[in-house]
Every structure is written in C-alpha cells, then in structure tokens.
Design an enzyme around this catalytic site. Sequence first.
Site, short mmCIF file in Angstrom:
data_model
loop_
_atom_site.label_atom_id
_atom_site.label_comp_id
_atom_site.label_asym_id
_atom_site.label_seq_id
_atom_site.Cartn_x
_atom_site.Cartn_y
_atom_site.Cartn_z
N ASP A 95 88.94 16.48 4.56
CA ASP A 95 90.19 16.65 3.83
C ASP A 95 91.12 17.66 4.49
O ASP A 95 90.71 18.74 4.91
CB ASP A 95 89.91 17.11 2.40
CG ASP A 95 89.34 16.01 1.53
OD1 ASP A 95 89.20 14.88 2.02
OD2 ASP A 95 89.03 16.28 0.35
N GLN B 208 94.74 4.56 19.89
CA GLN B 208 94.61 3.24 20.51
C GLN B 208 93.97 2.20 19.59
O GLN B 208 94.07 1.00 19.84
CB GLN B 208 93.78 3.37 21.79
CG GLN B 208 92.38 3.89 21.54
CD GLN B 208 91.64 4.24 22.81
OE1 GLN B 208 91.29 3.35 23.59
NE2 GLN B 208 91.40 5.52 23.03
N ASP C 151 86.21 6.32 -1.44
CA ASP C 151 85.68 7.57 -0.90
C ASP C 151 84.22 7.43 -0.46
O ASP C 151 83.63 6.35 -0.50
CB ASP C 151 85.85 8.67 -1.94
CG ASP C 151 86.25 10.01 -1.34
OD1 ASP C 151 85.91 10.27 -0.17
OD2 ASP C 151 86.89 10.81 -2.05
#
Length: 435
Positions: free
Chosen positions: A215, A256, A155
Amino acid sequence: MRSRIFTTILPAVVVTVLFPTHVLALDNGLAITPQMGWNTYYHYGCNFNEQIVVDVANAMISNNLTALGYNYVLLDDCWQAPARDPDTGAPVEDPNKFPNGMKALADKIHGLGLKFGIYSDAGTYTCGRSFGSLGYEEIDAKTYASWGVDYLKYDNCYNEGLAGTPKISYDRFANMSRALNATGRPILYSMCNWGEDGPWNFAVDIANSWRISGDLVDEFDRFDDRCPCTDILDCKLPGFHCAMARVLDFAAPVGQKAGAGRWNDLDILQVGLGGMSFDEYVTHFTMWSLVKSPLIIGTDIMNMSNETRTILTNEALLGVNQDSAGSPANRIWKRPIEAGGNLGRRTSNSHTYCMISGRRTTTVIGGRASGRFRVPCLMCDWLATRRRCGRPSRCRVVRDRMETCSTSTCRSSAQLINFQNASHSASSARSMTRE
C-alpha cells in the site's frame, strides 16, 4: 496491440524504434484506457455509508471530475454485514450503513451517470476481517452482478498460504475472473495482490489491472521498514507504507507489461490527503499519469482545496494517461543531481523528469500536440500563476512541436530520471523541475 520498444542511446539523442506485437488481455472490453474514479479507503476508512457515497458521487459531478473521466465510485473494505446469508451463503451488506441495500445504492449511482464498484478479498477474510471470497467466488460474482456492480477490487489478505509461485496465485485469482465473466455483466476486475508472485506476468489475461506493490502512503520519499523491498522483481514482503518515490521505482521495469485492458496499478492517488507539498503532489500525479496507472482519487472530494482540484483536473496529464495507444512511459536512466546541478542537454526525443527530495521545487511539464489534446507548455503556464515558473513566454517550441521550458537547473538536491514515452500516437511528455 501494443508496441515493442528497442532504444539506442546516441550522443544527445534517444532513438526509439517501434514494432507491433500482440499481447493477451482479459477479454471483457473494459479498461481500454486506465480506469479513473474515487475510492473510500484513504479518507473514510471504515466510516462510510450509503448517504456519504451518494454525496461523494454528486460532488464528483459538481467538481467536473466526471466530465474528465472519473466515473467509478468505489467502496473499499467494511461494507459487509458481520456474516454471509446463512441460507444461501451469499454476501450481505451492512444493514446499518446501507439500509436500502446495495442494489438501491448502485441504482442511485447509475442514475447519476456513474459506475459502481465494490471490494472483496481472495482469502478467508478481507484485510479488515470481514468475510472474504475464497471458495465463494461463484455466488459472490452472481450477487455482485445482480446488484449492478461494475468494478471489483480484489485483495490478498488471509489467503491461506495460497501464494509463493505465479501458478498458485494465478489459480486463486483466476477463479474470480472466470466467475465474473460467467455472470454476463461487464465487471472491471482490479487485482490487489501487492505485486506478489509477479502479477505483471501471470495476470495479463485474467485481470484489467493489478497492484504492483504494498500500500502507498502519503509520503514523497521517506523510507519505511514496513515497505522493505528495494527491487520489486525479487520482493519477498511487499509490506505497506510505501512512499511515492519507492512505488515509482517499482514501476520502472514492469511498464512493458501494461497496455489496453491490462494496467500496472501504482495504488490510489494521495493527492490532497495532506502529507506532501503541492509540488510533490504535482510530481505524484504527473508520474502516475505518465506510466499509465489507474487514476483513483483517495481524498475528500466534497472538501478538496483549489490546489487539489487543479492537480486532479489537469487535462493535459489526463490526456497522456488516457491516450488510446496505451503505452506507458519507460525509464531510460536515473542518476542523482546535487543542489545547483544541471539537467544537461535535452532533445525532442528525450523526456526528462527531475524528482526532488526537498519541498521547494515544482514539476514543469511540456508535451506534444495530438488529435486528443494540446499541451502548450501547460504546466509552465499553470505554475506561472504561482510565480514559480517565470512568465509563460519563457516556454519555447523545438522541433517535432515539442514544447519545453527554458530552465535547465535543479535548485535543490534531486534525482534526475529520463523517460521515453512508448506511445506512437503523440502522447509524449517532458517534465523537469525548477524552483
């Protein structure tokens, strides 16, 4: 290897030309297809322990999830003791939650034929205010390896301001990447820096996946000021409480950058948490599958409904997500459609998706046959049992063996999005909605 795509829009036709090109990826042999599993965060928060984790692992097996590829059991924040080992500085598990130690838990998970994952943070503290790994990357990686950890979610909280440019973020997250590789144990590295500084550009050779946004929240399309960005490429505050449709918009330009061993992570699946309708969860799971996001379940597996199980175990969509070519669907265009509007003409090269803002529509998927899976108008067959798609016989085969349902009308206000799947190994998919 992946494919570079050049798309030309002709009248009623989408032409895609594929040229091979080489793109670097983290060389640890992991996440060749997007990782699948379950995570503690959304259902349990900090209220989990050793027995709960083992029970969930057993439920994954009994619900046939492991047979379909959901093989990672992942602990999120709050597994840690109040402090590190005072002598060695090594991370320590909470002895009340994990009385037998983390290695014993990992051994139990491995004994069930599953893989075990853990959480830390590239900051002084984790988001839940446990100790972070910033400055402790080497000892933490060695400890995780000694426990038998197979996966690290990493995180971005309390990062001491070490962000703001791709190079600064790269250096901070690359420290843990190097430390994990140095252990000699294959550990999938899942970066969670919320799209800050554009990880789709700087993380492709240091991580197996990277979060692209703040989130996710269990909402279909509700705007929330805590997720303020409208363009992820110029986002200064990723925030949190980001609705499903918002994160899907964020994913559109960065597909991509994904491929084998390097995936855009749209965040943990909300399916079954209760904030969306069945139809909205079908759409959510469909799109996460098409854009090749990791599929990490967030709901209570031990008590999930039959509807939730039906969505999470849809073999055709899992086949698209896990297709070995590893090319995500790319959005070609998007436009609003009013209630009663027509989807327009569709061809076998055009894969359309009608994203409904209401709660009374159903996503219908068709697909093309391949060596790995067949999609005989699967969602049409599936939803016919719910009396929403009409009889399966309404499905028809068109050229290139692309199956589609015959409806062409959105029955409530919607946004129509056209996707082209970049995969050249027949894992294409068409989706649309009808009432």
